[in-house]
Every structure is written in C-alpha cells, then in structure tokens.
Design a protein around this motif. Sequence first.
Motif, PDB file in Angstrom:
ATOM      1  N   LYS A  60     111.069  46.343  59.115  1.00 35.64           N
ATOM      2  CA  LYS A  60     110.226  46.950  58.086  1.00 35.64           C
ATOM      3  C   LYS A  60     109.910  48.405  58.414  1.00 35.64           C
ATOM      4  CE  LYS A  60     107.980  42.738  56.505  1.00 35.64           C
ATOM      5  NZ  LYS A  60     106.722  41.982  56.461  1.00 35.64           N
ATOM      6  N   SER A  62     111.891  50.492  60.127  1.00 34.98           N
ATOM      7  CA  SER A  62     113.082  51.342  60.180  1.00 34.98           C
ATOM      8  C   SER A  62     114.108  50.927  59.133  1.00 34.98           C
ATOM      9  CB  SER A  62     113.706  51.276  61.572  1.00 34.98           C
ATOM     10  OG  SER A  62     114.048  49.942  61.877  1.00 34.98           O
ATOM     11  N   PRO A  63     114.019  51.510  57.944  1.00 34.35           N
ATOM     12  CA  PRO A  63     115.004  51.179  56.913  1.00 34.35           C
ATOM     13  C   PRO A  63     116.386  51.687  57.314  1.00 34.35           C
ATOM     14  CG  PRO A  63     113.595  52.972  56.192  1.00 34.35           C
ATOM     15  CD  PRO A  63     113.061  52.485  57.498  1.00 34.35           C
ATOM     16  N   ALA A  64     117.405  51.058  56.815  1.00 33.08           N
ATOM     17  CA  ALA A  64     118.782  51.430  57.135  1.00 33.08           C
ATOM     18  C   ALA A  64     119.065  52.875  56.721  1.00 33.08           C
ATOM     19  CB  ALA A  64     119.754  50.483  56.427  1.00 33.08           C
ATOM     20  N   GLY A  65     119.749  53.606  57.589  1.00 37.28           N
ATOM     21  CA  GLY A  65     120.108  54.988  57.303  1.00 37.28           C
ATOM     22  C   GLY A  65     118.991  55.984  57.515  1.00 37.28           C
ATOM     23  N   GLY A  66     117.895  55.572  58.103  1.00 40.27           N
ATOM     24  CA  GLY A  66     116.751  56.458  58.275  1.00 40.27           C
ATOM     25  C   GLY A  66     116.818  57.384  59.481  1.00 40.27           C
ATOM     26  N   ALA A  67     117.618  57.020  60.484  1.00 39.89           N
ATOM     27  CA  ALA A  67     117.698  57.829  61.703  1.00 39.89           C
ATOM     28  C   ALA A  67     118.938  58.720  61.671  1.00 39.89           C
ATOM     29  CB  ALA A  67     117.768  56.924  62.924  1.00 39.89           C
ATOM     30  N   LYS A  68     118.801  59.910  62.250  1.00 41.62           N
ATOM     31  CA  LYS A  68     119.935  60.817  62.342  1.00 41.62           C
ATOM     32  C   LYS A  68     120.870  60.353  63.457  1.00 41.62           C
ATOM     33  CE  LYS A  68     117.289  64.778  60.770  1.00 41.62           C
ATOM     34  NZ  LYS A  68     116.759  66.098  61.109  1.00 41.62           N
ATOM     35  N   SER A  71     120.098  60.222  67.523  1.00 43.36           N
ATOM     36  CA  SER A  71     118.658  60.193  67.824  1.00 43.36           C
ATOM     37  C   SER A  71     118.318  58.919  68.587  1.00 43.36           C
ATOM     38  CB  SER A  71     117.836  60.284  66.546  1.00 43.36           C
ATOM     39  OG  SER A  71     118.004  59.115  65.787  1.00 43.36           O
TER      40      SER A  71
END
Length: 72
Positions: A60, A62-68, A71
């Motif tokens: 909840k 960390s949605p998918a595609g949220g991190a570069k 990182s």
Amino acid sequence: MLKHSYQHHPAFERFLSACGRVSGQLQHTLLACLAPPTVRTKARFMHVHRLFSWAERLLKLSPAGGAKAGSI
C-alpha cells in the motif's frame, strides 16, 4: 493445518525467500524500519500472519512504478 497445506508450495517458498532477501538488504540502511518482522524458522507457521500483514502494508505504501531506477 497451514504447515500441512503450504509447507512445500512454490509460491509460499518464494514469498519467504523474498522476505529474507529484503530483510538482509534493508538492515543497516535508512529504510531499516521497512524490513519484514523476524519470524523464527521453527515457529514460522505460527506467526506467518505477521509477514502477510507487513507485505500488505508495504504494498500500500509503494505503488508499482513509484521508485526511480537505482534508488533504494
């Protein structure tokens, strides 16, 4: 009952393996507070709900595609 049903299930084995890898990678970093709870091997099935609750909360946050890429 859980142990009998899921002890050798491939998805359960992968989940436990992933929890162990994440725990090892997050310890001693700024994100150590996000590490999975410690579950002893001997009583793994007794406290497996703690791992599932942790995973659900983390998904909840960390949605998918949220991190570069690259990182922590």
